[in-house]
Design a protein around this motif. Structure first.
Motif, PDB file in Angstrom:
ATOM      1  N   THR A  39      -1.905  10.392   0.234  1.00  0.00           N
ATOM      2  CA  THR A  39      -3.187  10.544  -0.470  1.00  0.00           C
ATOM      3  C   THR A  39      -3.278  10.229  -1.846  1.00  0.00           C
ATOM      4  O   THR A  39      -3.967   9.573  -2.201  1.00  0.00           O
ATOM      5  CB  THR A  39      -3.428  12.077  -0.386  1.00  0.00           C
ATOM      6  N   ALA A  40      -2.239  10.631  -2.763  1.00  0.00           N
ATOM      7  CA  ALA A  40      -2.287  10.394  -4.083  1.00  0.00           C
ATOM      8  C   ALA A  40      -2.198   8.707  -4.409  1.00  0.00           C
ATOM      9  O   ALA A  40      -2.907   8.058  -5.146  1.00  0.00           O
ATOM     10  CB  ALA A  40      -1.039  11.049  -4.898  1.00  0.00           C
ATOM     11  N   CYS A  41      -1.438   8.190  -3.609  1.00  0.00           N
ATOM     12  CA  CYS A  41      -1.187   6.650  -3.631  1.00  0.00           C
ATOM     13  C   CYS A  41      -2.421   5.857  -3.294  1.00  0.00           C
ATOM     14  O   CYS A  41      -2.941   5.074  -4.044  1.00  0.00           O
ATOM     15  CB  CYS A  41      -0.163   6.283  -2.641  1.00  0.00           C
ATOM     16  N   ILE A  42      -3.122   6.461  -2.178  1.00  0.00           N
ATOM     17  CA  ILE A  42      -4.228   5.363  -1.668  1.00  0.00           C
ATOM     18  C   ILE A  42      -5.320   5.565  -2.873  1.00  0.00           C
ATOM     19  O   ILE A  42      -6.256   4.745  -3.010  1.00  0.00           O
ATOM     20  CB  ILE A  42      -4.636   5.900  -0.343  1.00  0.00           C
ATOM     21  N   HIS A  43      -5.692   6.922  -3.111  1.00  0.00           N
ATOM     22  CA  HIS A  43      -6.711   7.305  -4.083  1.00  0.00           C
ATOM     23  C   HIS A  43      -6.454   6.397  -5.370  1.00  0.00           C
ATOM     24  O   HIS A  43      -7.550   5.908  -5.891  1.00  0.00           O
ATOM     25  CB  HIS A  43      -6.797   8.810  -4.226  1.00  0.00           C
ATOM     26  N   GLY A  44      -5.214   6.317  -5.955  1.00  0.00           N
ATOM     27  CA  GLY A  44      -4.953   5.771  -7.217  1.00  0.00           C
ATOM     28  C   GLY A  44      -5.388   4.203  -6.932  1.00  0.00           C
ATOM     29  O   GLY A  44      -5.875   3.590  -7.648  1.00  0.00           O
ATOM     30  N   TRP A  45      -4.774   3.493  -5.878  1.00  0.00           N
ATOM     31  CA  TRP A  45      -5.149   2.312  -5.237  1.00  0.00           C
ATOM     32  C   TRP A  45      -6.586   2.005  -5.548  1.00  0.00           C
ATOM     33  O   TRP A  45      -6.886   1.149  -5.901  1.00  0.00           O
ATOM     34  CB  TRP A  45      -4.455   1.746  -3.949  1.00  0.00           C
ATOM     35  N   LEU A  46      -7.355   2.923  -4.678  1.00  0.00           N
ATOM     36  CA  LEU A  46      -8.922   2.517  -4.586  1.00  0.00           C
ATOM     37  C   LEU A  46      -9.631   2.716  -5.844  1.00  0.00           C
ATOM     38  O   LEU A  46     -10.759   2.156  -5.855  1.00  0.00           O
ATOM     39  CB  LEU A  46      -9.320   3.199  -3.360  1.00  0.00           C
ATOM     40  N   VAL A  47      -8.974   2.995  -6.707  1.00  0.00           N
ATOM     41  CA  VAL A  47      -9.599   3.209  -8.193  1.00  0.00           C
ATOM     42  C   VAL A  47      -9.900   1.783  -8.597  1.00  0.00           C
ATOM     43  O   VAL A  47     -10.924   1.495  -9.345  1.00  0.00           O
ATOM     44  CB  VAL A  47      -9.042   4.111  -9.100  1.00  0.00           C
ATOM     45  N   HIS A  48      -8.764   0.991  -8.449  1.00  0.00           N
ATOM     46  CA  HIS A  48      -9.100  -0.523  -8.947  1.00  0.00           C
ATOM     47  C   HIS A  48      -9.223  -1.585  -8.036  1.00  0.00           C
ATOM     48  O   HIS A  48      -9.347  -2.738  -7.956  1.00  0.00           O
ATOM     49  CB  HIS A  48      -7.580  -0.783  -9.783  1.00  0.00           C
TER      50      HIS A  48
END
Length: 287
Positions: A39-48
């Motif tokens: 969850t933390a990885c994909i949310h951080g990815w979708l920010v950019h």
């Protein structure tokens, strides 16, 4: 970030690895293209970014869904070492129960509970540390009951502390008395307003009852006046009735006297028509 793959015992399926951090999935989510991420990885990815890091298909946070049940079951059955392995913990358990174990692990590093102490200590050694911690608290040995720290032993003055405590108690008592006083005054004001309102309502009801009583008395007086008038009319009618009866008796007496006098004057009255008729046949026979 996911769980370090080095902690796991045995083979870990490639499908259970995060496509971003390449560690074992932690709190996983799945994209429509079926790639899984922490969850933390994909949310951080979708920010950019706005696409999947594996196949570059367009995805959005709203399109992410929980992992398939069978994959979730496979993930929960994986066996791994406790993160406190380097401190001596040899526990190996399933991923499903690892968080519960680590919250209670005797080898976990936790902070000292004494204010001001910055020592990190293993849970199993905490009691021993608290017994010798320089920031530990204890009661004054002179019996004043004040809790002091070891570093303040030389500055502690029982009399001064008791005076301070007494002042605090007095201040607290005064505050409580004031609060009780304000509360009582508030209640009394509320009750006073209620009584005034009640008195006003009762006064209005009394005035209404007086008005009704006045109307009733007026109606009674009217009825009594009508009754008196009716009684007077009945008495007048009774009087007139007696007068008429007296007059009628006088007339009857006069009529009887008149009849008697008339009968004496006509002792030899002429034959009536009936008698003349009866006598006619006799006269014919004589002829």
């Amino acid at each position: 970030m996911g769980y370090d793959i080095e902690r796991f015992v045995g083979y870990v399926n490639e499908g259970l690895l995060c496509s971003i951090c390449r560690d074992v999935l932690e709190d996983p989510l799945q994209a429509p293209c079926e790639h899984a991420f922490c969850t933390a990885c994909i949310h951080g990815w979708l920010v950019h970014h706005s696409n999947c890091p594996e196949d570059r298909q367009v995805i959005d946070v709203s399109l992410l869904r929980p992992l398939y049940r069978y994959m979730k079951n496979d993930l929960n059955r994986l066996q791994l070492h406790c993160r406190n392995r380097e401190y001596g913990c040899e526990m190996v358990c399933s991923l499903e129960s690892i968080d519960r174990h680590e919250r209670e692990c005797e080898y976990s590093q936790i902070p000292c509970s004494n204010a001001g102490c910055t020592v990190q200590i293993e849970r199993r050694n905490l009691d021993g540390h608290l017994a010798v911690c320089e920031y530990r608290s204890r009661e004054c040995p002179n019996g004043c009951g004040y809790t002091i720290l070891s570093a303040e032993d030389t500055q502690h003055n029982c009399v001064a502390e008791l005076r301070t405590e007494l002042e605090l108690l007095r201040s607290e008592m005064i505050c409580r008395v004031e609060e009780a006083k304000h509360e009582m005054e508030s209640r009394l004001d509320s009750q006073r307003r209620h009584m005034v309102q009640k008195e006003s309502i009762l006064q209005n009801e009394i005035e209404e009852l007086k008005s009704q009583m006045s109307r009733m008395m007026s109606d009674v007086r009217s009825l009594m006046a009508a009754e008196r008038q009716h009684r007077q009319e009945l008495e007048q009618a009774e009087l007139e009735k007696r007068e008429l009866m007296e007059l009628l008796k006088g007339l009857q007496k006069d009529c009887r006297l008149t009849t008697a006098e008339g009968s004496r004057k006509s002792s030899f009255r002429p034959l009536t028509r009936l008698e003349s008729v009866k006598r006619k046949p006799r006269e014919v026979t004589v002829i």
